[in-house]
Design an enzyme around this catalytic site. Structure first.
Site, PDB file in Angstrom:
ATOM      1  N   CYS A 182      -5.780  -0.562 -17.755  1.00 40.21           N
ATOM      2  CA  CYS A 182      -6.118  -1.650 -18.514  1.00 40.21           C
ATOM      3  C   CYS A 182      -5.063  -1.700 -19.725  1.00 40.21           C
ATOM      4  CB  CYS A 182      -7.460  -1.402 -19.449  1.00 40.21           C
ATOM      5  SG  CYS A 182      -8.730  -1.248 -18.218  1.00 40.21           S
ATOM      6  N   ARG A 222      -0.416  -1.811 -16.168  1.00 36.23           N
ATOM      7  CA  ARG A 222      -1.324  -0.831 -16.417  1.00 36.23           C
ATOM      8  C   ARG A 222      -2.573  -1.014 -15.656  1.00 36.23           C
ATOM      9  NH1 ARG A 222      -0.533   1.735 -21.184  1.00 36.23           N
ATOM     10  NH2 ARG A 222      -2.527   2.090 -21.568  1.00 36.23           N
ATOM     11  N   GLY A 268     -10.523   2.357 -21.580  1.00 32.88           N
ATOM     12  CA  GLY A 268     -11.020   3.509 -21.447  1.00 32.88           C
ATOM     13  C   GLY A 268     -12.642   3.614 -20.988  1.00 32.88           C
ATOM     14  N   GLU A 277       7.657  14.639  -3.245  1.00 33.47           N
ATOM     15  CA  GLU A 277       8.027  13.365  -3.990  1.00 33.47           C
ATOM     16  C   GLU A 277       8.380  12.286  -2.884  1.00 33.47           C
ATOM     17  OE1 GLU A 277       7.417  12.075  -6.850  1.00 33.47           O
ATOM     18  OE2 GLU A 277       8.701  10.680  -7.221  1.00 33.47           O
ATOM     19  N   LYS A 328       6.154   8.674  -2.996  1.00 30.18           N
ATOM     20  CA  LYS A 328       6.920   7.381  -3.018  1.00 30.18           C
ATOM     21  C   LYS A 328       6.560   6.393  -1.939  1.00 30.18           C
ATOM     22  CE  LYS A 328       7.343   7.269  -6.321  1.00 30.18           C
ATOM     23  NZ  LYS A 328       7.384   8.320  -7.290  1.00 30.18           N
ATOM     24  N   GLU A 331       2.602   5.454  -1.827  1.00 30.59           N
ATOM     25  CA  GLU A 331       2.253   4.587  -3.098  1.00 30.59           C
ATOM     26  C   GLU A 331       2.668   3.314  -2.740  1.00 30.59           C
ATOM     27  OE1 GLU A 331       2.884   6.074  -7.166  1.00 30.59           O
ATOM     28  OE2 GLU A 331       4.561   6.904  -6.012  1.00 30.59           O
ATOM     29  N   LYS A 382      -0.157   2.313 -13.950  1.00 31.46           N
ATOM     30  CA  LYS A 382       0.832   3.070 -14.426  1.00 31.46           C
ATOM     31  C   LYS A 382       0.333   4.123 -15.286  1.00 31.46           C
ATOM     32  CE  LYS A 382       5.335   3.842 -15.074  1.00 31.46           C
ATOM     33  NZ  LYS A 382       6.200   4.165 -13.924  1.00 31.46           N
TER      34      LYS A 382
HETATM   35  C1  F6R Z   1       3.998   8.231  -8.851  1.00 28.37           C
HETATM   36  C2  F6R Z   1       3.447   8.071 -10.181  1.00 28.37           C
HETATM   37  C3  F6R Z   1       2.302   8.869 -10.705  1.00 28.37           C
HETATM   38  C4  F6R Z   1       2.585   9.473 -12.200  1.00 28.37           C
HETATM   39  C5  F6R Z   1       1.328  10.113 -12.600  1.00 28.37           C
HETATM   40  C6  F6R Z   1       1.648  10.916 -13.999  1.00 28.37           C
HETATM   41  O1  F6R Z   1       5.135   7.473  -8.778  1.00 28.37           O
HETATM   42  O2  F6R Z   1       4.134   7.206 -11.106  1.00 28.37           O
HETATM   43  O3  F6R Z   1       1.744   9.862  -9.980  1.00 28.37           O
HETATM   44  O4  F6R Z   1       3.696  10.325 -11.969  1.00 28.37           O
HETATM   45  O5  F6R Z   1       0.408   9.044 -12.832  1.00 28.37           O
HETATM   46  O6  F6R Z   1       1.818   9.826 -14.847  1.00 28.37           O
HETATM   47  P1  F6R Z   1       2.572  10.453 -16.310  1.00 28.37           P
HETATM   48  O7  F6R Z   1       3.951  10.924 -15.941  1.00 28.37           O
HETATM   49  O8  F6R Z   1       2.727   9.090 -17.077  1.00 28.37           O
HETATM   50  O9  F6R Z   1       1.733  11.372 -16.931  1.00 28.37           O
END
Ligand code: F6R
Length: 612
Positions: free
Chosen positions: A2, A27, A104, A485, A489, A492, A607
């Site tokens: 959000c 977001r 939240g 990883e 990728k 996702e 994100k």
């Molecule tokens: C994958 C991705 C997510 C973030 C995870 C942690 O491409 O972006 O798996 O890595 O949600 O996010 P942060 O690093 O912001 O804590």
């Protein structure tokens, strides 16, 4: 998870809100809306789907008339209540005087809802948020700030909220935070509030980050920040170094592609200032004291998702260079098993956003047990940074693509620097060896550029494979997390099923999946486990699997055995993971593109995951 924006000033408020929401769309993107107060009258426009649809609806409305224009906006990632126009924010009270956008979860919302319904309030949505405007309605006695303060006292859970009202003469936005971030943008004759800095960048780079428990009262001519007791907190604005351009696509088709290509620059920026002329490692005052770094007997790295994969590489780097036992923990599991950490533990939280709820909660648990907390973080002033004893910033710049790319390789760079700093403090490597590592790190950006030059070849490979439904990624040692990883990728952004495995594990089950329909990425740069990985590759080949090898330039032997080979430049085994990850990012990008997926905003993802 959000995105929230708010604006008060003389600009056309709907344009500022829509622009801000577009910049926060990463977001959450299942529905969105704005609430604008114009000359005391509310104007609410909401829509399911992307911000573009909301923008179309707003175009059909008249411009605002008042001299001071005020409004709030929200882009949603649904938790309570499915995505629909009714459930999209901002939400209102029974009388239509109070409007709230929320990021939240209100955990006790059912209890509050039943209490409010018993008092005669009418609810129209399935959301947890709707209790907030009704509570504000109950507590309002002429002072919006007080009403918000009292309303949030009733709430259990986490929130970043912005509130506007048709009541009162002076227009204002009241913002309150407990958990999800809120940042106030300070302008001249106008002010802003948002969940994240990119929404503010076209307008101001002067910002104040709200702390948990604080309330901001935002007018066009000033901002007051108050603590939970209502006392003014005089905090000067900080100047953000990110520019508006950094949050634009700059000619690339997608943010993901731009961010993949930005990695040489991002790594240079992360190294800059951390390496002295004589190859001494400088990671800031809090980590400057060798005694501090020598006092830890164990390291724990906590993270989620891509950052967790970086943590696994970090374990290899730290144990190999600095010889400190290091445990990697999925942050969402950490605090539910009474972890053994204490004053002799260095606990490192890795988070691009610095907002991930699981990572923050795990870090807090470690801190409560007396550990020294270091965060490796990309967003300046984020919650992770602020709750840590020391911060190592990755200077990746804003990462907008939901799939993390440049954040990952800059996290690896930061972990490498940390490993060298620990080695320096604990004398596990002679000076000339540290110098050798530093030279390799300095060469890294150019080596990545060479791989990026192969973009067309990787796009052609994607063209060959985009219809396949399953992929395996195999790697040994430091390449096991890179296999994870690579698979993450791909799933996702392209929604193809993919799994990353330690190459040696394949025989213990996954090998049953191998047939001519199973492409297998084998990460086999030349290092100590190269021959073993080659053995695993043969096992795939003899079962008709299709092998795509990622190998060291000049390795002709592997090219003869694999069906396809992608080369990375010759490098030290500890540098290899930062190189071998690049073709996997490009491959996932091109596959997603060919499958018509929304590369920058994959379905169901957001994100920043600010709920557990
Ligand atoms: C994958 C991705 C997510 C973030 C995870 C942690 O491409 O972006 O798996 O890595 O949600 O996010 P942060 O690093 O912001 O804590």
């Amino acid at each position: 998870m959000c995105g929230i924006v708010g604006y008060i000033g003389s600009r056309e408020v709907s344009s500022v809100l829509v622009d801000g929401l577009k910049r926060l769309e990463y977001r959450g993107y299942d529905s969105c809306g704005v609430a604008i107060i114009d000359e005391g009258k509310p104007r609410i426009i909401r829509s399911v789907g992307r911000i573009g649809r909301l923008e179309e609806k707003i175009k059909d409305t008249n411009p605002t008339k008042g001299s001071v224009k005020c409004g709030i906006g929200h882009t949603r990632w649904a938790t309570h209540g499915r995505p629909s126009e009714t459930n999209s924010h901002p939400h209102r009270d029974c009388t239509g005087r109070f409007y709230v956008a929320h990021n939240g979860i209100i955990e006790n919302y059912l209890y509050l809802k039943h209490r409010l319904i018993a008092q005669g309030h009418k609810f129209t949505t399935e959301t947890d948020t709707e209790v907030l405007p009704h509570l504000i309605e109950v507590y309002y006695d002429g002072d919006l700030e007080q009403a918000v303060r009292r309303a949030v006292r009733d709430v259990e859970g986490v929130y970043g909220i912005v509130v506007v009202s048709t009541e009162g003469t002076g227009q204002k936005i009241v913002a309150a935070r407990n958990g999800p971030p809120l940042v106030v943008g300070v302008g001249s004759g106008e002010n802003f509030v948002a969940s994240d800095v990119p929404a503010l960048l076209p307008y101001t780079r002067e910002v104040v980050f709200l702390n948990d428990g604080e309330i901001a009262v935002i007018g066009s001519d000033g901002v007051q920040i108050k603590n939970s007791r209502g006392e003014c907190m005089c905090r000067p604005a900080e100047t953000i170094t990110w520019t508006a351009d950094m949050a634009e696509k700059e000619g690339y088709a997608h943010f993901m592609l731009k961010e993949i290509h930005e990695q040489p620059r991002a790594i240079r920026d992360t190294l800059r200032g951390c390496i002295g002329a004589d190859a001494t490692i400088a990671l800031g005052a809090e980590l400057g004291d060798a005694e501090i770094l020598d006092r830890f007997d164990r390291l724990h790295i906590l993270a989620m998702g891509t950052s967790l994969n970086a943590a696994h590489v970090g374990k290899f780097l730290i144990e190999s260079i600095a010889r400190v036992p290091t445990e990697v923990e999925n942050a969402s599991e950490f605090r539910y098993r009474d972890p053994i950490v204490g004053p002799k533990s260095l606990v490192i939280g890795i988070s691009q956003s610095g907002e991930t709820a699981d990572t923050l909660a795990a870090m807090k648990e470690a801190r409560d047990k007396g550990a020294f907390l270091l965060s490796i973080c990309n967003v300046v002033g984020s919650q992770a940074a602020r709750q840590s004893d020391a911060v190592l910033y990755t200077h990746a710049g804003p990462e907008i693509g939901v799939a993390s790319t440049k954040a990952f390789t800059t996290q690896l760079t930061a972990l490498y620097l940390l490993a060298l700093k620990l080695a320096e403090a604990r004398h596990t490597l002679p000076k000339h060896e540290i110098e050798r590592h530093v030279r390799r790190l300095r060469d890294l950006p150019d080596q990545i550029s060479k791989i990026l030059d192969q973009g067309q070849g990787i796009a052609a490979l994607a063209d060959r494979f985009w219809r396949y439904r399953n992929f395996l990624y195999l790697g040994r040692g430091i390449h096991y997390p890179i296999a994870m990883e690579g698979a993450l990728k791909l799933k996702e952004v392209s929604y193809i099923h993919a799994e990353g495995y330690p190459a040696g594990e394949m025989k213990h089950g996954p090998i049953a999946l191998i047939d001519a329909e199973m492409p297998v990425f084998v990460l086999a740069p030349q290092d100590a486990v190269y021959r073993k990985t080659m053995g695993n590759m043969e096992e795939v080949k003899v079962r008709d699997g299709i092998v795509i090898a990622v190998a060291t330039e000049g390795d002709h032997e592997i090219a003869e055995k694999a069906d396809y080979t992608i080369y990375i430049p010759q490098a030290d085994p500890l540098i290899n993971p930062m190189l071998s990850t690049i073709p996997l990012q490009l491959f996932a990008y091109h596959i997603a593109l060919l499958r018509g997926c929304d590369v920058d905003k994959p379905r169901n993802l957001a994100k920043s995951v600010t709920v557990e």
